[in-house]
Design an enzyme around this catalytic site. Structure first.
Site, PDB file in Angstrom:
ATOM      1  N   HIS A 180       6.154 -14.844  -3.159  1.00  0.00           N
ATOM      2  CA  HIS A 180       6.602 -13.456  -3.349  1.00  0.00           C
ATOM      3  C   HIS A 180       7.537 -13.057  -2.207  1.00  0.00           C
ATOM      4  CE1 HIS A 180       6.567  -9.136  -3.885  1.00  0.00           C
ATOM      5  NE2 HIS A 180       6.122  -9.363  -5.108  1.00  0.00           N
ATOM      6  N   ASN A 187       0.365  -7.161 -10.427  1.00  0.00           N
ATOM      7  CA  ASN A 187       0.281  -7.504  -9.009  1.00  0.00           C
ATOM      8  C   ASN A 187      -0.086  -6.237  -8.236  1.00  0.00           C
ATOM      9  OD1 ASN A 187       0.575  -8.445  -6.424  1.00  0.00           O
ATOM     10  ND2 ASN A 187       2.821  -8.628  -6.492  1.00  0.00           N
ATOM     11  N   TRP A 188      -1.381  -6.107  -7.923  1.00  0.00           N
ATOM     12  CA  TRP A 188      -1.848  -4.880  -7.259  1.00  0.00           C
ATOM     13  C   TRP A 188      -1.429  -4.825  -5.793  1.00  0.00           C
ATOM     14  CZ3 TRP A 188      -7.690  -4.274  -9.063  1.00  0.00           C
ATOM     15  CH2 TRP A 188      -7.714  -3.970 -10.427  1.00  0.00           C
ATOM     16  N   LYS A 189      -0.920  -5.934  -5.272  1.00  0.00           N
ATOM     17  CA  LYS A 189      -0.573  -6.014  -3.838  1.00  0.00           C
ATOM     18  C   LYS A 189      -1.784  -5.587  -3.008  1.00  0.00           C
ATOM     19  CE  LYS A 189       4.166  -5.446  -5.219  1.00  0.00           C
ATOM     20  NZ  LYS A 189       5.539  -5.172  -4.855  1.00  0.00           N
ATOM     21  N   GLU A 242      12.646 -12.206  -9.572  1.00  0.00           N
ATOM     22  CA  GLU A 242      12.535 -10.845  -9.045  1.00  0.00           C
ATOM     23  C   GLU A 242      13.676 -10.573  -8.066  1.00  0.00           C
ATOM     24  OE1 GLU A 242       8.285  -9.258  -9.167  1.00  0.00           O
ATOM     25  OE2 GLU A 242       8.351 -10.548  -7.433  1.00  0.00           O
TER      26      GLU A 242
HETATM   27  P1  PGA Z   1       7.296  -3.482  -8.429  1.00  0.00           P
HETATM   28  O1  PGA Z   1       6.738  -4.844  -7.825  1.00  0.00           O
HETATM   29  O2  PGA Z   1       7.009  -3.506  -9.909  1.00  0.00           O
HETATM   30  O3  PGA Z   1       6.542  -2.408  -7.709  1.00  0.00           O
HETATM   31  O4  PGA Z   1       8.769  -3.449  -8.156  1.00  0.00           O
HETATM   32  C1  PGA Z   1       6.946  -6.066  -8.472  1.00  0.00           C
HETATM   33  C2  PGA Z   1       6.498  -7.174  -7.566  1.00  0.00           C
HETATM   34  O5  PGA Z   1       6.675  -7.060  -6.353  1.00  0.00           O
HETATM   35  O6  PGA Z   1       5.957  -8.173  -8.016  1.00  0.00           O
END
Ligand code: PGA
Length: 233
Positions: free
Chosen positions: A85, A8-10, A154
C-alpha cells in the site's frame, strides 16, 4: 457482473467495540463479494464471512518484534492480505520487501492484494504511470505466479483520508481501465481492481469497466450506508 470489493479500514476504528459494530452493519448478502480488512489486532475477533489483513511480514517465525506472519494470519481465517500500500511504501517499504511478502503469503495460500500506483497530481501522463508501474511490478512479481494475485491500481493522488464525498479528485474510469488492461496483459495477473477515493457516486463507473474486477475502498468502507450501497451497485 459479480466483482470483489475490499474494505480497507486502515487504522480504524478506535476500539474493538466499534469494530464489531461496523462489521455487523455490513451486509452479508450483496451483489459483489466483500472482504473486510480490519486492523490486524481485531482479526479473529471480527465475525464476517471473508476477512483480509492490511499487511504482513515475510517470515513465519522468529525474533521480529511487532510483526505479524502469514501463518498467523492464516490461523485467523484470513484469505487475503494487502501488500505494498502507498501508505506503507511512504514509510519505507521497498519493492524487494513487497516481493518477499507476496511470496510468503502465497506459500500460506493467502491471496496477496498487491497495491501499485503513482502520481501526485491528477494531470499525470499515462505513459509515465505505466513506466512507474512497470518499475514496481517487475520487482514485486519477480519469481511469482502472478495469476494467483490481485493487483490494486491506486493512483497515489487519488487516495484520500477524509470524508470520501468531500473529495473532488477522482480518477476517471476509462484511464483506470486502460491501466488495468496494461497490468493484465503484461503480467498475467489473476485480477485487477481499482482504489482511490471510491464513493457511492463514482463506484459504478469503475465497476462497469470490463477489465476492472473490483474495488479497494478506504474512507467509504467506514461508513456503512456508503459501503452497503457500493457493494450492491
Ligand atoms: P480511500 O483509500 O478510498 O480512502 O481513498 C483507498 C486505499 O487507500 O486503499
Amino acid at each position: 457482473m459479480k466483482k470483489i470489493v475490499f474494505a480497507n479500514w486502515k487504522m480504524n476504528p478506535a476500539t474493538l467495540k466499534e469494530a464489531k459494530k461496523l462489521a455487523a452493519s455490513i451486509h452479508r448478502k450483496s451483489k459483489h463479494a466483500v472482504v473486510l480488512c480490519p486492523p490486524s489486532v481485531f482479526l479473529g475477533l471480527i465475525d464476517y464471512p471473508r476477512l483480509g489483513a492490511q499487511d504482513c511480514f515475510w517470515q513465519n517465525r522468529g525474533p521480529f518484534t511487532g510483526q505479524v506472519s502469514p501463518s498467523q494470519l492464516k490461523s485467523m481465517k484470513v484469505k487475503y492480505c494487502i501488500v505494498g500500500h502507498s501508505e506503507k511504501r511512504a514509510l519505507g517499504e521497498t519493492d524487494e520487501m513487497i516481493n518477499a511478502k507476496v511470496k510468503a503469503l502465497l506459500e500460506e495460500k493467502i491471496i496477496p492484494v498487491l497495491c501499485v500506483g503513482f502520481g501526485t497530481k491528477v494531470e499525470q501522463d499515462d505513459l509515465e504511470v505505466v513506466d512507474v508501474l512497470k518499475a514496481q511490478l517487475d520487482i514485486d512479481l519477480t519469481g511469482v505466479d502472478a495469476s494467483k494475485l490481485i493487483v490494486a491500481y491506486e493512483p497515489v493522488w487519488a487516495i484520500s483520508s477524509g470524508d470520501p464525498l468531500a473529495t473532488k479528485k477522482v480518477e476517471n474510469p476509462e484511464h483506470a481501465e486502460k491501466i488495468a488492461i496494461f497490468i493484465r496483459s503484461k503480467y498475467k495477473v489473476g485480477k485487477v481492481i481499482y482504489g482511490g477515493s471510491v464513493n457511492p457516486y463514482n463506484a459504478k463507473g469503475f465497476l462497469e469497466q470490463t477489465n476492472i474486477d473490483g474495488l479497494l475502498t478506504g474512507g467509504a468502507s467506514l461508513i456503512p450506508s456508503y459501503f452497503n450501497t457500493i457493494i450492491n451497485l
